[in-house]
Design a protein around this motif. Sequence first.
Motif, PDB file in Angstrom:
ATOM      1  N   LYS A  20       0.819  -1.207   0.000  1.00  0.00           N
ATOM      2  CA  LYS A  20       0.000   0.000   0.000  1.00  0.00           C
ATOM      3  C   LYS A  20       0.854   1.258   0.000  1.00  0.00           C
ATOM      4  CE  LYS A  20      -3.696  -2.312   2.463  1.00  0.00           C
ATOM      5  NZ  LYS A  20      -4.367  -2.417   3.748  1.00  0.00           N
ATOM      6  N   LYS A  21       2.022   1.174   0.614  1.00  0.00           N
ATOM      7  CA  LYS A  21       2.931   2.321   0.676  1.00  0.00           C
ATOM      8  C   LYS A  21       4.343   1.782   0.614  1.00  0.00           C
ATOM      9  CE  LYS A  21       4.021   6.161   3.847  1.00  0.00           C
ATOM     10  NZ  LYS A  21       4.429   7.195   2.933  1.00  0.00           N
ATOM     11  N   THR A  22       5.084   2.175  -0.410  1.00  0.00           N
ATOM     12  CA  THR A  22       6.423   1.616  -0.590  1.00  0.00           C
ATOM     13  C   THR A  22       7.520   2.489   0.020  1.00  0.00           C
ATOM     14  OG1 THR A  22       6.467   2.624  -2.786  1.00  0.00           O
ATOM     15  CG2 THR A  22       5.880   0.290  -2.665  1.00  0.00           C
ATOM     16  N   ASN A  23       7.266   3.813   0.140  1.00  0.00           N
ATOM     17  CA  ASN A  23       8.303   4.642   0.748  1.00  0.00           C
ATOM     18  C   ASN A  23       8.148   4.641   2.261  1.00  0.00           C
ATOM     19  OD1 ASN A  23       5.904   6.008   0.372  1.00  0.00           O
ATOM     20  ND2 ASN A  23       6.828   8.020   0.182  1.00  0.00           N
ATOM     21  N   LYS A  24       9.249   4.914   2.959  1.00  0.00           N
ATOM     22  CA  LYS A  24       9.284   4.816   4.414  1.00  0.00           C
ATOM     23  C   LYS A  24       8.549   5.969   5.086  1.00  0.00           C
ATOM     24  CE  LYS A  24      12.501   1.463   5.368  1.00  0.00           C
ATOM     25  NZ  LYS A  24      11.941   0.372   4.615  1.00  0.00           N
ATOM     26  N   PHE A  25       8.033   5.703   6.280  1.00  0.00           N
ATOM     27  CA  PHE A  25       7.499   6.762   7.127  1.00  0.00           C
ATOM     28  C   PHE A  25       8.686   7.417   7.819  1.00  0.00           C
ATOM     29  CE2 PHE A  25       3.722   4.032   6.925  1.00  0.00           C
ATOM     30  CZ  PHE A  25       2.742   4.976   6.701  1.00  0.00           C
ATOM     31  N   LYS A  26       8.868   8.719   7.609  1.00  0.00           N
ATOM     32  CA  LYS A  26       9.992   9.423   8.233  1.00  0.00           C
ATOM     33  C   LYS A  26       9.517  10.214   9.438  1.00  0.00           C
ATOM     34  CE  LYS A  26      12.924   9.889   4.173  1.00  0.00           C
ATOM     35  NZ  LYS A  26      13.500  10.828   3.201  1.00  0.00           N
ATOM     36  N   TRP A  40      11.084   6.180  12.552  1.00  0.00           N
ATOM     37  CA  TRP A  40       9.765   6.661  12.929  1.00  0.00           C
ATOM     38  C   TRP A  40       9.555   6.721  14.436  1.00  0.00           C
ATOM     39  CZ3 TRP A  40       5.873   9.372  11.408  1.00  0.00           C
ATOM     40  CH2 TRP A  40       4.683   9.324  12.120  1.00  0.00           C
ATOM     41  N   ARG A  41       9.029   7.858  14.905  1.00  0.00           N
ATOM     42  CA  ARG A  41       8.552   8.028  16.277  1.00  0.00           C
ATOM     43  C   ARG A  41       7.205   8.736  16.179  1.00  0.00           C
ATOM     44  NH1 ARG A  41      12.347   5.384  16.689  1.00  0.00           N
ATOM     45  NH2 ARG A  41      14.060   5.424  18.181  1.00  0.00           N
ATOM     46  N   LYS A  42       6.260   8.308  16.979  1.00  0.00           N
ATOM     47  CA  LYS A  42       4.929   8.921  16.956  1.00  0.00           C
ATOM     48  C   LYS A  42       5.006  10.314  17.578  1.00  0.00           C
ATOM     49  CE  LYS A  42       0.234   8.131  18.658  1.00  0.00           C
ATOM     50  NZ  LYS A  42      -0.518   8.024  17.411  1.00  0.00           N
ATOM     51  N   PRO A  43       4.464  11.346  16.894  1.00  0.00           N
ATOM     52  CA  PRO A  43       4.465  12.688  17.480  1.00  0.00           C
ATOM     53  C   PRO A  43       3.456  12.763  18.627  1.00  0.00           C
ATOM     54  CG  PRO A  43       3.409  12.717  15.328  1.00  0.00           C
ATOM     55  CD  PRO A  43       3.897  11.326  15.554  1.00  0.00           C
ATOM     56  N   ARG A  44       3.910  13.226  19.805  1.00  0.00           N
ATOM     57  CA  ARG A  44       3.052  13.207  20.988  1.00  0.00           C
ATOM     58  C   ARG A  44       2.818  14.588  21.596  1.00  0.00           C
ATOM     59  NH1 ARG A  44       5.712   8.111  21.673  1.00  0.00           N
ATOM     60  NH2 ARG A  44       4.142   6.467  21.710  1.00  0.00           N
ATOM     61  N   GLY A  45       3.329  15.640  20.931  1.00  0.00           N
ATOM     62  CA  GLY A  45       3.194  16.979  21.495  1.00  0.00           C
ATOM     63  C   GLY A  45       1.751  17.464  21.533  1.00  0.00           C
ATOM     64  N   ILE A  46       1.427  18.284  22.538  1.00  0.00           N
ATOM     65  CA  ILE A  46       0.036  18.738  22.685  1.00  0.00           C
ATOM     66  C   ILE A  46      -0.381  19.665  21.549  1.00  0.00           C
ATOM     67  CG2 ILE A  46      -0.162  18.414  25.179  1.00  0.00           C
ATOM     68  CD1 ILE A  46       0.450  21.438  25.481  1.00  0.00           C
ATOM     69  N   ASP A  47       0.570  20.406  20.976  1.00  0.00           N
ATOM     70  CA  ASP A  47       0.257  21.322  19.880  1.00  0.00           C
ATOM     71  C   ASP A  47       0.779  20.830  18.526  1.00  0.00           C
ATOM     72  OD1 ASP A  47      -0.948  23.120  21.638  1.00  0.00           O
ATOM     73  OD2 ASP A  47       0.957  24.093  22.090  1.00  0.00           O
ATOM     74  N   THR A  58       3.528  15.191   6.722  1.00  0.00           N
ATOM     75  CA  THR A  58       3.742  13.776   6.408  1.00  0.00           C
ATOM     76  C   THR A  58       2.674  12.912   7.080  1.00  0.00           C
ATOM     77  OG1 THR A  58       5.310  13.629   8.231  1.00  0.00           O
ATOM     78  CG2 THR A  58       6.228  13.939   6.031  1.00  0.00           C
ATOM     79  N   LEU A  59       2.413  11.770   6.478  1.00  0.00           N
ATOM     80  CA  LEU A  59       1.374  10.871   6.965  1.00  0.00           C
ATOM     81  C   LEU A  59       1.798  10.178   8.252  1.00  0.00           C
ATOM     82  CD1 LEU A  59       0.666   9.255   3.504  1.00  0.00           C
ATOM     83  CD2 LEU A  59      -0.863  10.806   4.696  1.00  0.00           C
ATOM     84  N   LEU A  60       0.810   9.832   9.061  1.00  0.00           N
ATOM     85  CA  LEU A  60       1.065   9.095  10.291  1.00  0.00           C
ATOM     86  C   LEU A  60       0.938   7.601  10.026  1.00  0.00           C
ATOM     87  CD1 LEU A  60      -1.012  11.162  12.876  1.00  0.00           C
ATOM     88  CD2 LEU A  60       1.456  11.013  12.757  1.00  0.00           C
ATOM     89  N   VAL A  61       1.707   6.836  10.777  1.00  0.00           N
ATOM     90  CA  VAL A  61       1.609   5.381  10.680  1.00  0.00           C
ATOM     91  C   VAL A  61       0.277   4.950  11.283  1.00  0.00           C
ATOM     92  CG1 VAL A  61       2.600   3.224  11.515  1.00  0.00           C
ATOM     93  CG2 VAL A  61       4.106   5.099  10.872  1.00  0.00           C
ATOM     94  N   ASN A  62      -0.448   4.087  10.581  1.00  0.00           N
ATOM     95  CA  ASN A  62      -1.634   3.477  11.176  1.00  0.00           C
ATOM     96  C   ASN A  62      -1.903   2.119  10.547  1.00  0.00           C
ATOM     97  OD1 ASN A  62      -3.388   3.886   8.836  1.00  0.00           O
ATOM     98  ND2 ASN A  62      -3.384   6.053   9.403  1.00  0.00           N
ATOM     99  N   VAL A  63      -2.803   1.379  11.151  1.00  0.00           N
ATOM    100  CA  VAL A  63      -3.008  -0.022  10.810  1.00  0.00           C
ATOM    101  C   VAL A  63      -3.459  -0.221   9.357  1.00  0.00           C
ATOM    102  CG1 VAL A  63      -5.415  -0.245  11.550  1.00  0.00           C
ATOM    103  CG2 VAL A  63      -3.862  -2.191  11.792  1.00  0.00           C
ATOM    104  N   GLY A  64      -4.048   0.788   8.758  1.00  0.00           N
ATOM    105  CA  GLY A  64      -4.543   0.663   7.389  1.00  0.00           C
ATOM    106  C   GLY A  64      -3.469   0.432   6.336  1.00  0.00           C
ATOM    107  N   TYR A  65      -2.199   0.721   6.669  1.00  0.00           N
ATOM    108  CA  TYR A  65      -1.105   0.503   5.724  1.00  0.00           C
ATOM    109  C   TYR A  65      -0.557  -0.923   5.767  1.00  0.00           C
ATOM    110  CZ  TYR A  65      -0.986   5.534   5.057  1.00  0.00           C
ATOM    111  OH  TYR A  65      -1.318   6.817   4.750  1.00  0.00           O
ATOM    112  N   GLY A  66      -1.105  -1.764   6.631  1.00  0.00           N
ATOM    113  CA  GLY A  66      -0.611  -3.131   6.764  1.00  0.00           C
ATOM    114  C   GLY A  66      -0.791  -3.932   5.489  1.00  0.00           C
ATOM    115  N   SER A  67       0.041  -4.952   5.311  1.00  0.00           N
ATOM    116  CA  SER A  67      -0.040  -5.820   4.141  1.00  0.00           C
ATOM    117  C   SER A  67      -1.116  -6.878   4.334  1.00  0.00           C
ATOM    118  CB  SER A  67       1.300  -6.518   3.902  1.00  0.00           C
ATOM    119  OG  SER A  67       2.284  -5.579   3.623  1.00  0.00           O
ATOM    120  N   ASP A  68      -1.511  -7.487   3.231  1.00  0.00           N
ATOM    121  CA  ASP A  68      -2.436  -8.610   3.266  1.00  0.00           C
ATOM    122  C   ASP A  68      -1.816  -9.729   4.104  1.00  0.00           C
ATOM    123  OD1 ASP A  68      -4.074 -10.760   2.763  1.00  0.00           O
ATOM    124  OD2 ASP A  68      -4.153 -10.453   0.600  1.00  0.00           O
TER     125      ASP A  68
END
Length: 140
Positions: A20-26, A40-47, A58-68
């Motif tokens: 679904k996505k071939t380039n890396k999440f930066k 990759w680190r999840k952004p956790r700042g309040i703002d 940039t896009l956030l990592v989420n379960v929808g990008y998983g492979s079959d």
Amino acid sequence: HRSSAERPGEAASRKKIVKKKTNKFKRHQSDEFVKVKESWRKPRGIDSRQRRRFKGLTLLVNVGYGSDKKTRHMLPGGFYKFTVSTVKELDVLLMQNRRYAAEIAHNVSARKRKEIVERAAQLNIKVLNGGAKLKSEENE
């Protein structure tokens, strides 16, 4: 249906691998600061603009990008990797030689590698890194 003896080193029939996505999440701001690495680190700042999913970021990592599930961890040739350290461990792949391919562990010596590659040829098992650590035998 072909038997495995007819076509050695060929994977069983399989589903097409779709990424679904071939380039890396930066990581956010990794392009701006040297101290912020790309892993990759999840952004956790309040703002945080990125955490709040503002347009143009940039896009956030989420379960929808998983492979079959059927093609997850599958190599392009249709095999799955199985790490092997000893000759005896090849016997596990005896009945699964069209689904799993052996990969010799990095800490196996050249002498043992040679034995593993020879035994794999007898059992009709594909070895992914069979040529590693082998010296060309010219002075025989």
